[in-house]
Design an enzyme around this catalytic site. Structure first.
Site: not given
Length: 481
Positions: A460, A231-232, A156, A286, A252
């Site tokens: 981060e 993604s998780t 993305n 996100c 993240e």
């Protein structure tokens, strides 16, 4: 694996891996797809396990010298790298639109933002801390580089997120191997190529590949740190793989970001801002607004204002002037988002505006608002990562806080109110890594960025984020009696 020299840099053209300071080709290649047209982009390498070994070995070799380069010299190399990206911003933006789909104006903003992130993050330092000092001893805490880092970058924001990993790793003395998404490898491969002008061999490397490449890197015994954005679901696999060798990880991950709209807002202004921040990058952020809670006293006029504004947003190829929403980036994500529409149709939910746009080539979806779906519906509980957002009512402050927090995610959230005491009070009760008042998505590289709950591990950026690429070492030093 074949190597070629470093030709004069050109954003467009052929695309190579960068391994040990050289451009490297592979026997097998693949290509991404322009999501606005469905047409193939250029061929890119498909890295092998041997390529991974070569990159890791080069990085480990580079670590021995790069970790000892004076901090100021590492900072300068990064600033020079940022200057070079800035000189090529327009071309990077065009390539980004071609591979990712986002409108050209937003692509240019991303490339420019990456420059800002490098310049800001490279300005931070991680100095030694003196805990105690007297005539006989001195206790010092210092932050030493971890070793070889791997940065796994999503599709993305491939430029900004790659640079957001390269800079803190490299400035703290750690070589890094960047793995771009198979869907968007082009800009990151060119960043790797450009980086060879400013860093010694092995310090910044980029490997393109298929779905095998990520697991090869996370399981490899050589790297010491994995920084993953995605993604998780995949983040859990990364953490599991890294645990076998106790690699340090920063994750993240996904979000289900709520926004709470209070009854005292200026409806036309806030409705436009909320819709914009929900549909930016076609909802593929996100941190984008993914649940909208509007106070029942203003719900109808607020929804109407959002609907009318949403109708004005142009959905088209990102190269077309005035485009606000480009396509969803890839066919897999397109089908996933369409699945939410199928669920909405089956459950009889009300579409206030929008829908799937299948009358043109490419993966286009018209920005969509769903009017008061059930709290336990798929759209309210899961992350579509596309331009489809639920809008719901609330009445009681504590109840809406509980609803906003009732998710396994905790990445971002926002509150909108004219009464700032109310807005700030609600904001401090929200369980998320980043919370905004009267805005959303306004990130600052000086601030830590990460998620709560299943939205991530660690954080981060910021001066503290640089320490995530370091070991903390305490020295108990003796002085002469």
């Amino acid at each position: 694996m074949g190597s070629v020299g470093l030709p004069q840099f050109n954003v467009f053209g052929e695309y190579y891996n960068t391994i040990d300071g050289k451009l490297s080709s592979t026997q097998e290649t693949r290509h991404g797809i322009n999501p606005a047209t469905g047409k193939p982009n250029a061929e890119v390498p498909v890295s092998t396990e041997q390529d991974v070994d070569a990159a890791v070995n080069a990085a480990k070799k580079a670590f021995k010298t790069w970790s000892k380069v004076p901090y100021a010299e590492r900072q300068k190399a990064l600033r020079d790298f940022a200057d070079a990206i800035e000189k090529n911003v327009d071309d990077f933006a065009k390539l980004l639109t071609q591979e990712q789909g986002k409108p050209l104006m937003f692509a240019k903003a991303e490339a420019s933002s990456a420059v800002t992130w490098i310049r800001t993050l490279s300005g931070f330092e991680v100095p030694e801390e003196i805990i105690e000092e007297d005539d006989t001893k001195k206790i010092i805490v210092r932050h030493t580089p971890l070793g070889v880092a791997v940065g796994i970058v999503p599709w993305n924001f491939p430029i900004q997120l790659a640079c957001g990993k390269i800079c803190p790793s490299v400035v703290t003395g750690n070589p890094i191997i960047i793995k771009p998404s198979p869907f968007t490898p082009y800009c990151d491969l060119k960043l790797g190529e450009l980086a060879q002008q400013f860093f010694p061999p092995g310090v910044v490397q980029v490997l393109s590949g298929d779905d095998r490449l990520g697991p090869w890197l996370t399981a490899h015994p050589g790297p010491d740190k994995i920084s993953f954005t995605g993604s998780t679901f995949t983040g859990k696999k990364v953490m599991e793989s890294a645990s076998k060798t106790l690699k340090r990880v920063t994750l993240e991950l996904g979000g289900k970001d709520p926004t709470i709209v209070c009854p005292d807002v200026d409806i036309p202004t806030v409705a436009q801002k909320v819709a914009t921040l929900a549909f930016l990058n076609s909802g593929q952020i996100c941190l984008a607004i993914k649940r909208i809670y509007v106070h029942e006293d203003i719900y109808e006029p607020f929804l109407k204002a959002m609907v009318e504004f949403t109708k004005t947003l142009k959905v088209a190829d990102g190269m077309e002037e005035g485009t606000f929403l480009g396509p969803v980036q890839n066919s897999m994500q397109y089908e996933k988002v369409k699945g939410f529409f199928s669920d909405i149709e089956k459950s009889g939910q009300t579409v206030a505006v929008g829908g799937v746009n299948e009358d043109k080539p490419g993966y286009f979806i018209t920005p969509t608002l769903i009017d008061r779906p059930k709290e336990d519906s798929k759209l309210v509980t899961e992350e579509p990562f596309g331009p489809i957002v639920p809008v719901m009512t609330w009445k009681d402050e504590q109840e809406v806080i509980d609803r906003a927090n009732a998710t396994r995610m905790g990445l971002g959230a926002s509150v909108w109110a004219s009464n700032l005491d109310t807005a700030n009070r609600i904001a401090m009760s929200l369980e998320a890594g980043s919370v905004w008042v009267n805005t959303h998505l306004e990130l600052d590289p000086r601030a830590p960025f990460g998620g709560h709950k299943e939205s991530g591990v660690g954080f981060e950026w910021s001066a503290a984020g640089l320490k995530a690429y370091c070991n903390s070492q305490t020295l108990y030093l003796k002085k002469k009696a």
